[in-house]
Every structure is written in C-alpha cells, then in structure tokens.
Motif scaffolding. Sequence first.
Motif, PDB file in Angstrom:
ATOM      1  N   MET A   1     -33.598  -8.305  17.355  1.00  0.00           N
ATOM      2  CA  MET A   1     -32.610  -7.963  16.414  1.00  0.00           C
ATOM      3  C   MET A   1     -32.291  -6.530  16.081  1.00  0.00           C
ATOM      4  N   ASP A   2     -33.525  -5.789  16.373  1.00  0.00           N
ATOM      5  CA  ASP A   2     -33.614  -4.404  16.101  1.00  0.00           C
ATOM      6  C   ASP A   2     -32.715  -3.759  17.218  1.00  0.00           C
ATOM      7  N   ASN A   3     -32.666  -4.202  18.336  1.00  0.00           N
ATOM      8  CA  ASN A   3     -32.079  -3.912  19.495  1.00  0.00           C
ATOM      9  C   ASN A   3     -30.544  -3.991  19.260  1.00  0.00           C
ATOM     10  N   LEU A   4     -30.081  -5.308  18.698  1.00  0.00           N
ATOM     11  CA  LEU A   4     -28.690  -5.389  18.545  1.00  0.00           C
ATOM     12  C   LEU A   4     -28.151  -4.272  17.632  1.00  0.00           C
ATOM     13  N   THR A   5     -29.119  -4.078  16.429  1.00  0.00           N
ATOM     14  CA  THR A   5     -28.724  -3.050  15.316  1.00  0.00           C
ATOM     15  C   THR A   5     -28.296  -1.813  15.931  1.00  0.00           C
ATOM     16  N   THR A   6     -29.398  -1.409  16.794  1.00  0.00           N
ATOM     17  CA  THR A   6     -29.001  -0.126  17.446  1.00  0.00           C
ATOM     18  C   THR A   6     -28.011  -0.034  18.320  1.00  0.00           C
ATOM     19  N   LYS A   7     -27.563  -1.202  19.166  1.00  0.00           N
ATOM     20  CA  LYS A   7     -26.459  -1.404  19.670  1.00  0.00           C
ATOM     21  C   LYS A   7     -25.241  -1.184  19.016  1.00  0.00           C
ATOM     22  N   GLU A   8     -25.211  -2.041  17.814  1.00  0.00           N
ATOM     23  CA  GLU A   8     -24.230  -1.780  16.884  1.00  0.00           C
ATOM     24  C   GLU A   8     -23.642  -0.309  16.484  1.00  0.00           C
TER      25      GLU A   8
END
Length: 237
Positions: free
Chosen positions: A83-90
Amino acid sequence: MASDTWLAEYDACARLGQTLMENITERNRHNRTSSQYTKLSAQVRVSMKQFTQSLNKLKQNLIRASSSYHITQREVERRQMMMDNLTTKEKQIDQAFKNETIESRSSLMGASGFGGRDPWGVRDEPEEYEGMDNHGIAQQQKTIIQEQDRGLESLSKVISRQKEMAIDIGNEVDIQNDLIDDIGDHMDQTKERLVKETRHVRLVDRKSATCGYWVAIILIFLTIVVILIVPYDGKGV
C-alpha cells in the motif's frame, strides 16, 4: 476468498497507476493548447479519481481483514508495504500531472518584476506560467504545496490508523491469553475433582466388597449352626 479478492484489486489498482503514468507521458508530448492535450487531461483526471478511490478501498479492506484476523500479522505488514508503494505512486502521478519539474521551479526563482517574464526576450518562459504575474505564480505554487500537505496529512492518518489497529490487536491478544489461562485453571480444578471422586468411588467399592464378605461369612456360620443343631433336636424327641 477475501485475501484473493484483495490481491486481485491491488493488481488492478497497480495496473491503473501504470496506465495513468503512460497517459500523462503521452499527454505531455502534445502542445498545451492542442485538443489532444485537453482530451488526454480530462481522461487522466477521471482515471486519477478512480485510482484514489481504489486505493482508499484497498486501505479500508486491509484494516477490516487485519482487525478480524482473516490474515496473519506478517501478511498485514507485507500488504501495508504494498500500500505504501501505491501511495508513493499516487504522489508521483499527481506531480507528473501537474508537470511540477525542477525547470519550472528554477524559472519561478529567476522571475523578474515584469510579470514573471524576461523583458529582453532572452529567457524562454515555461508555458504553465505564461501570462501570469508574480502573484499568480506564487498562488499556483501555494496551491501545489497545499495539495502536497494534504497528501502528507492523509499518509499520516493512515499511519495513525495502522498504529491504533496494532494496539487493538495487541489488546485482543492479551484478552485471548487471559481466557486461555482461565480455561487452563478450570481444567486443573476439574482434573483434581475427578481424581478425588475416583478415589471416593474406589473406597466405596472396597467397603461394599468387604460388607459382602461379612454377610457371606455370617450366612455360612448360621448354616453350619442349623446343620449341627437340627439333627440333635430330632434325636432328643
């Protein structure tokens, strides 16, 4: 299964993020005043909203799955990293969409008092600041910073929720451990009572057998007496 659904939704969200970055890259190849640029920008805005909604749904489902013990703590931590990776991607998608580059920042710092333009026409002005005065450029930068702050605030809330969830899980584990200890104590007490009752039954059984022996002995004794006495009385008559 719930875990398979979550992973499938994560993969779909990750693919959407990748598609967004590709669309933004494609959009930036066109002139800002072109119809294609406008069309792609509108499509990207819609996809960005979908990406944010999917990301929030994944966060909520992960919290529910963790609090209901449907997955292990190790799996919770692994998925939180995802989820942290997706948040960074966002955040990367948001910055790419706004085209917030180092070049635009340096042009802002080097802007003169002539409405942000070079009066001699020597320096090319970034298109995103074209026609803006210093106040407009500062306001745009302020808006960008505020949006970044909101993103950091959202991330902070997620971390706080994860911390609260970890505390709740720890408290629940303590309660379960206390219940297990109570069950163990009751089992020990039940075992002691069972041993005591078994001894009592054996004692009663032993006493019953002894009483039977005495009854048998008395009956045999009476029978012998009767045998001895009855013939003697017959001769006397």
